[in-house]
Write a protein that holds these residues in place. Structure first.
Motif, PDB file in Angstrom:
ATOM      1  N   GLU A  73      21.592 -10.563  19.650  1.00  0.00           N
ATOM      2  CA  GLU A  73      21.579  -9.337  18.843  1.00  0.00           C
ATOM      3  C   GLU A  73      20.651  -9.551  17.644  1.00  0.00           C
ATOM      4  O   GLU A  73      20.726 -10.585  16.962  1.00  0.00           O
ATOM      5  N   ILE A  74      19.801  -8.547  17.377  1.00  0.00           N
ATOM      6  CA  ILE A  74      18.765  -8.686  16.352  1.00  0.00           C
ATOM      7  C   ILE A  74      18.834  -7.515  15.383  1.00  0.00           C
ATOM      8  O   ILE A  74      18.969  -6.351  15.794  1.00  0.00           O
ATOM      9  N   ALA A  75      18.733  -7.835  14.101  1.00  0.00           N
ATOM     10  CA  ALA A  75      18.626  -6.812  13.052  1.00  0.00           C
ATOM     11  C   ALA A  75      17.654  -7.322  11.997  1.00  0.00           C
ATOM     12  O   ALA A  75      17.545  -8.541  11.781  1.00  0.00           O
ATOM     13  N   LEU A  76      16.960  -6.413  11.347  1.00  0.00           N
ATOM     14  CA  LEU A  76      15.990  -6.800  10.317  1.00  0.00           C
ATOM     15  C   LEU A  76      16.639  -7.018   8.955  1.00  0.00           C
ATOM     16  O   LEU A  76      16.018  -7.532   8.039  1.00  0.00           O
ATOM     17  N   SER A  77      17.908  -6.624   8.814  1.00  0.00           N
ATOM     18  CA  SER A  77      18.673  -6.896   7.600  1.00  0.00           C
ATOM     19  C   SER A  77      20.147  -6.849   7.947  1.00  0.00           C
ATOM     20  O   SER A  77      20.548  -6.242   8.957  1.00  0.00           O
ATOM     21  N   ALA A  78      20.953  -7.479   7.103  1.00  0.00           N
ATOM     22  CA  ALA A  78      22.389  -7.545   7.373  1.00  0.00           C
ATOM     23  C   ALA A  78      23.058  -6.182   7.287  1.00  0.00           C
ATOM     24  O   ALA A  78      24.142  -5.985   7.844  1.00  0.00           O
ATOM     25  N   SER A  79      22.426  -5.223   6.612  1.00  0.00           N
ATOM     26  CA  SER A  79      23.028  -3.903   6.436  1.00  0.00           C
ATOM     27  C   SER A  79      22.761  -2.964   7.617  1.00  0.00           C
ATOM     28  O   SER A  79      23.331  -1.878   7.682  1.00  0.00           O
ATOM     29  N   GLU A  80      21.898  -3.375   8.560  1.00  0.00           N
ATOM     30  CA  GLU A  80      21.541  -2.502   9.675  1.00  0.00           C
ATOM     31  C   GLU A  80      22.335  -2.858  10.935  1.00  0.00           C
ATOM     32  O   GLU A  80      22.777  -3.999  11.126  1.00  0.00           O
ATOM     33  N   THR A  81      22.492  -1.879  11.797  1.00  0.00           N
ATOM     34  CA  THR A  81      23.157  -2.104  13.085  1.00  0.00           C
ATOM     35  C   THR A  81      22.209  -2.872  13.995  1.00  0.00           C
ATOM     36  O   THR A  81      21.057  -2.459  14.194  1.00  0.00           O
ATOM     37  N   GLY A 106       0.794  -1.217   0.000  1.00  0.00           N
ATOM     38  CA  GLY A 106       0.000   0.000   0.000  1.00  0.00           C
ATOM     39  C   GLY A 106       0.821   1.259   0.000  1.00  0.00           C
ATOM     40  O   GLY A 106       0.352   2.326   0.357  1.00  0.00           O
ATOM     41  N   GLY A 107       2.111   1.176  -0.371  1.00  0.00           N
ATOM     42  CA  GLY A 107       2.950   2.357  -0.418  1.00  0.00           C
ATOM     43  C   GLY A 107       3.678   2.662   0.875  1.00  0.00           C
ATOM     44  O   GLY A 107       4.356   3.679   0.968  1.00  0.00           O
ATOM     45  N   VAL A 108       3.581   1.798   1.919  1.00  0.00           N
ATOM     46  CA  VAL A 108       4.261   2.063   3.185  1.00  0.00           C
ATOM     47  C   VAL A 108       5.742   1.733   3.059  1.00  0.00           C
ATOM     48  O   VAL A 108       6.159   0.978   2.173  1.00  0.00           O
ATOM     49  N   GLY A 109       6.554   2.272   3.962  1.00  0.00           N
ATOM     50  CA  GLY A 109       7.993   2.029   3.925  1.00  0.00           C
ATOM     51  C   GLY A 109       8.381   0.714   4.584  1.00  0.00           C
ATOM     52  O   GLY A 109       7.590   0.082   5.303  1.00  0.00           O
ATOM     53  N   MET A 110       9.602   0.287   4.328  1.00  0.00           N
ATOM     54  CA  MET A 110      10.112  -0.944   4.936  1.00  0.00           C
ATOM     55  C   MET A 110      10.320  -0.744   6.439  1.00  0.00           C
ATOM     56  O   MET A 110      10.692   0.339   6.894  1.00  0.00           O
ATOM     57  N   CYS A 111      10.079  -1.810   7.195  1.00  0.00           N
ATOM     58  CA  CYS A 111      10.376  -1.755   8.630  1.00  0.00           C
ATOM     59  C   CYS A 111      11.893  -1.715   8.821  1.00  0.00           C
ATOM     60  O   CYS A 111      12.632  -2.473   8.176  1.00  0.00           O
ATOM     61  N   GLU A 112      12.364  -0.854   9.686  1.00  0.00           N
ATOM     62  CA  GLU A 112      13.771  -0.800  10.050  1.00  0.00           C
ATOM     63  C   GLU A 112      13.947  -1.359  11.463  1.00  0.00           C
ATOM     64  O   GLU A 112      12.995  -1.403  12.254  1.00  0.00           O
ATOM     65  N   THR A 113      15.147  -1.787  11.756  1.00  0.00           N
ATOM     66  CA  THR A 113      15.413  -2.400  13.055  1.00  0.00           C
ATOM     67  C   THR A 113      14.964  -1.507  14.206  1.00  0.00           C
ATOM     68  O   THR A 113      14.377  -1.972  15.187  1.00  0.00           O
ATOM     69  N   SER A 114      15.214  -0.208  14.070  1.00  0.00           N
ATOM     70  CA  SER A 114      14.863   0.735  15.138  1.00  0.00           C
ATOM     71  C   SER A 114      13.367   1.010  15.242  1.00  0.00           C
ATOM     72  O   SER A 114      12.923   1.657  16.197  1.00  0.00           O
ATOM     73  N   ALA A 122       9.927  -7.470   5.937  1.00  0.00           N
ATOM     74  CA  ALA A 122      10.469  -8.338   4.889  1.00  0.00           C
ATOM     75  C   ALA A 122      10.680  -9.754   5.402  1.00  0.00           C
ATOM     76  O   ALA A 122      11.148  -9.971   6.518  1.00  0.00           O
ATOM     77  N   ALA A 123      10.327 -10.746   4.573  1.00  0.00           N
ATOM     78  CA  ALA A 123      10.509 -12.144   4.937  1.00  0.00           C
ATOM     79  C   ALA A 123      11.949 -12.576   4.683  1.00  0.00           C
ATOM     80  O   ALA A 123      12.585 -12.138   3.728  1.00  0.00           O
ATOM     81  N   GLY A 124      12.453 -13.447   5.546  1.00  0.00           N
ATOM     82  CA  GLY A 124      13.768 -14.040   5.327  1.00  0.00           C
ATOM     83  C   GLY A 124      14.943 -13.116   5.553  1.00  0.00           C
ATOM     84  O   GLY A 124      16.080 -13.475   5.236  1.00  0.00           O
ATOM     85  N   GLU A 125      14.708 -11.919   6.104  1.00  0.00           N
ATOM     86  CA  GLU A 125      15.811 -10.972   6.292  1.00  0.00           C
ATOM     87  C   GLU A 125      16.268 -10.865   7.747  1.00  0.00           C
ATOM     88  O   GLU A 125      17.258 -10.204   8.049  1.00  0.00           O
TER      89      GLU A 125
END
Length: 223
Positions: A184-192, A91-99, A130-133
């Motif tokens: 330690e948890i992150a929603l993607s490998a690129s995030e802190t 629906g045009g929403v942004g991706m969830c970020e770890t924070s 996102a799934a699998g991230e």
């Protein structure tokens, strides 16, 4: 006397003849006038015909005509601009970020050596999870936990809603391991990553694995 009488008869005949010619001329003139001038009835009929041709009809179209010309905006097929939102999922929403999320990790009574990760959208806005991230690491161990269970799919996590993942710390048939009370948890490998305490820990970790996010705790602890 006879000669005089003939003259008078001749003059009378000529006079009568002249009157007849004049009368005939007058009749011919009236006939021509009637023929050349159109009647009022004919003029009105022509005007009505012209008006009927020039004025467009104001009657409503038939139902069939309305349906054939419908654009779909009243419940029909949507316009291209309406359907261009990532297949209607985000629906045009942004991706969830770890924070954007708040995390809780709690040791589960079942299955053994498992913990439940609960992630709640605390950002105040809906976001696409996102799934699998999901990336889970143990501070005392190198590398990230492997993935287990199905791949899942991206889905919208509304503000205030929670998603769940299952964590397997160690296999029963694997000896040894290290003790920890944090992950330690992150929603993607690129995030802190963010560090989360393990409620009910410490736990022994030797071959960690984690699922993708699910909508219920029961589904997350199935694997």
């Amino acid at each position: 006397m006879a000669h005089t009488a003939r003259i008078r008869r001749t003059a009378a005949a000529l006079a009568a003849l002249s009157l007849g010619v004049l009368a005939l001329t007058a009749c011919d003139g009236d006939t021509e006038k009637d023929t050349s001038a159109p009647s009022a009835t004919a003029s009105a009929s022509a005007a009505d015909a012209d008006d009927a041709t020039a004025t467009p009809s104001t009657s409503a179209p038939s139902d069939g005509g309305a349906d054939a010309g419908s654009s779909g905006s009243d419940g029909g097929t949507p316009s291209p601009s309406e359907s261009a939102t990532d297949d209607g999922q985000d629906g045009g929403v942004g991706m969830c970020e770890t924070s954007d999320l708040a995390y809780d990790v709690t040791v589960a009574s079942r299955p053994v050596n498992h913990a439940l990760l609960k992630a709640t959208n605390s950002s105040g806005d809906d976001c696409l999870l996102a799934a699998g991230e999901l990336v889970l690491t143990i501070p005392e161990l190198d590398g990230a936990a492997g993935h287990m269970g199905p791949d899942g799919k991206d889905w919208i996590l509304k503000a205030g809603e929670s998603a769940y993942a299952g964590i397997l710390f160690s296999h029963a048939d694997t000896a040894g391991g290290k003790s920890t009370d944090k992950v330690e948890i992150a929603l993607s490998a690129s995030e802190t990553p963010t560090t989360v305490s393990v409620a009910g820990g410490p736990v022994t970790v030797n071959d960690p694995q984690v699922t993708t996010f699910f909508g219920t705790a029961e589904d997350a602890l199935t694997y």
